[in-house]
Design an enzyme around this catalytic site. Sequence first.
Site, PDB file in Angstrom:
ATOM      1  N   GLU A 175       0.824  -1.217   0.000  1.00  0.00           N
ATOM      2  CA  GLU A 175       0.000   0.000   0.000  1.00  0.00           C
ATOM      3  C   GLU A 175       0.856   1.264   0.000  1.00  0.00           C
ATOM      4  O   GLU A 175       0.777   2.094   0.909  1.00  0.00           O
ATOM      5  CB  GLU A 175      -0.955  -0.019   1.198  1.00  0.00           C
ATOM      6  CG  GLU A 175      -1.948  -1.162   1.113  1.00  0.00           C
ATOM      7  CD  GLU A 175      -3.062  -1.094   2.162  1.00  0.00           C
ATOM      8  OE1 GLU A 175      -2.873  -0.466   3.203  1.00  0.00           O
ATOM      9  OE2 GLU A 175      -4.129  -1.700   1.919  1.00  0.00           O
ATOM     10  N   GLU A 368      -5.298  -8.425  -1.236  1.00  0.00           N
ATOM     11  CA  GLU A 368      -6.010  -8.273   0.040  1.00  0.00           C
ATOM     12  C   GLU A 368      -7.471  -7.967  -0.230  1.00  0.00           C
ATOM     13  O   GLU A 368      -7.783  -7.124  -1.082  1.00  0.00           O
ATOM     14  CB  GLU A 368      -5.446  -7.106   0.881  1.00  0.00           C
ATOM     15  CG  GLU A 368      -4.135  -7.370   1.532  1.00  0.00           C
ATOM     16  CD  GLU A 368      -3.689  -6.238   2.444  1.00  0.00           C
ATOM     17  OE1 GLU A 368      -4.550  -5.619   3.095  1.00  0.00           O
ATOM     18  OE2 GLU A 368      -2.478  -5.980   2.493  1.00  0.00           O
TER      19      GLU A 368
HETATM   20  C1  BG6 Z   1      -4.461  -3.089   4.732  1.00  0.00           C
HETATM   21  C2  BG6 Z   1      -3.095  -3.475   5.212  1.00  0.00           C
HETATM   22  O1  BG6 Z   1      -4.586  -1.717   4.755  1.00  0.00           O
HETATM   23  O2  BG6 Z   1      -5.575  -3.477   5.460  1.00  0.00           O
HETATM   24  C3  BG6 Z   1      -3.066  -4.622   6.218  1.00  0.00           C
HETATM   25  O3  BG6 Z   1      -2.223  -3.765   4.150  1.00  0.00           O
HETATM   26  C4  BG6 Z   1      -4.239  -4.482   7.162  1.00  0.00           C
HETATM   27  O4  BG6 Z   1      -1.826  -4.618   6.856  1.00  0.00           O
HETATM   28  C5  BG6 Z   1      -5.516  -4.572   6.345  1.00  0.00           C
HETATM   29  O5  BG6 Z   1      -4.248  -5.381   8.207  1.00  0.00           O
HETATM   30  C6  BG6 Z   1      -6.775  -4.521   7.179  1.00  0.00           C
HETATM   31  O6  BG6 Z   1      -6.756  -3.418   8.025  1.00  0.00           O
HETATM   32  P1  BG6 Z   1      -6.980  -3.573   9.594  1.00  0.00           P
HETATM   33  O7  BG6 Z   1      -6.743  -2.224  10.153  1.00  0.00           O
HETATM   34  O8  BG6 Z   1      -8.370  -4.037   9.746  1.00  0.00           O
HETATM   35  O9  BG6 Z   1      -5.982  -4.565  10.050  1.00  0.00           O
END
Ligand code: BG6
Length: 469
Positions: A175, A368
């Site tokens: 990101e 993701e």
């Molecule tokens: C993304 C990141 O922004 O979202 C991850 O690359 C992160 O590292 C994921 O865990 C989900 O966000 P969160 O804050 O729910 O863990």
Amino acid sequence: MTEQTKKFPEGFLWGGAVAANQVEGAYNVGGKGLSTADVSPNGVMYPFDESMESLNLYHEGIDFYHRYKEDIALFAEMGFKAFRTSIAWTRIFPNGDETEPNEEGLEFYDRLFDELLKYNIEPVVTISHYEMPLGLIKKYGGWKNRKVIDCYEHYAKTVFTRYKEKVKYWMTFNEINMVLHAPFTGGGLVFEEGENKLNAMYQAAHHLFVASALAVKAGHDIIPDAKIGCMIAATTTYPMTPKPEDVLAAMENERRTLFFSDVQARGAYPGYMKRFFKENGITIEMAEGDEDILKENTVDYIGFSYYMSMVASTSPEDLAKTEGNLLGGVKNPYLESSEWGWQIDPKGIRITLNTLYDRYQKPLFIVENGLGAVDVVEEDGSIQDDYRINYLRDHLKEVREAIADGVDLIGYTSWGPIDLVSASTAEMKKRYGYIYVDRDNEGKGTLSRTRKKSFYWYKKVIETNGESL
Ligand code: BG6
């Protein structure tokens, strides 16, 4: 087109994604140095607590460092074809600027990648995921300083050389656009009073771009068949109304992100950013040759995370706020939200895939996607996470539509196949996994692993290459 003719391609990389700092724990084991995550007790939004007095769940994570074999066996049971993780920079270079790597750290990832390969699971590796050596912040001020490019290049070359037989899929930075929204975690930036923050963030972005391009170059030299991608947090934005001003605002919001993939995939700063810099008094210091480095070393694929869409509006009355991964925004009245206030928009993933593919004509990789939710362990020990299944199913249906639209998609690694410490709020309660981990926000629990209902659902999805969703 009938449902039957819409298919995921052969060899599609189904799997899951994590980051070293959110799972490994063992923060001071095996010669590891301190990273930004180790001193961020409240997650990525907050600056650091070097006294390390507060409870920091990252320190133990889910103890993946010691339990990776058990966890990988569970991923294999689900049929994973790929597993995305990151290398903790501080396991390899504890302070970030050493000449010689830490052998113990390198050996850990040898064992980890071997274990994946044992089950024919393709390792997909992020070189830097939301953690950089604290040493580089203290000594150089993080990515503000050009010197950090050399440290990163040396680190990248070290891991390419070491794992060249084991890892073919790489991403340079997680990101990368988050340097603008979470500057400490995304860029190791700590601002001085009166400092021009915007200028500092864009200067850091320039250093990240050059470092990324140099890593692409080194990776291609060292591993000729490597695929090296960028990784952005997608921020697909809709205009609140058809009012031209709202449409323009939506375009500008998207461009704050697409700027990053434009530079990494097309190899040059786009005109709209040059204008933005001029109008905002931003000066980017570039060294001679930087532009050539960017031009000659573009990425092989676009990796991205997608959790939600956003809305732009120029009318102050629309500004009902919503939450997001490090990015809030205007509320979309047509969408439901997760327990953490993230707007759920499956169609948005199809739109994102098409936008990125139309723009770059390069393979895409969803690295993701997922739902952070509170899970309840029933009396019989089961976890009935139908809400998670619904979220993933709805998104995957739209992914399948995008493939039918002609998008070239390498794979799908959902976020957090096993519960882990969240990034934006550093808690365990926000769970993404198919596998439940017994640990709570106070750090209590046995760390035992349990298959949730979604575990069996995802297994079937992979088994049928997405035909059964
Ligand atoms: C993304 C990141 O922004 O979202 C991850 O690359 C992160 O590292 C994921 O865990 C989900 O966000 P969160 O804050 O729910 O863990």
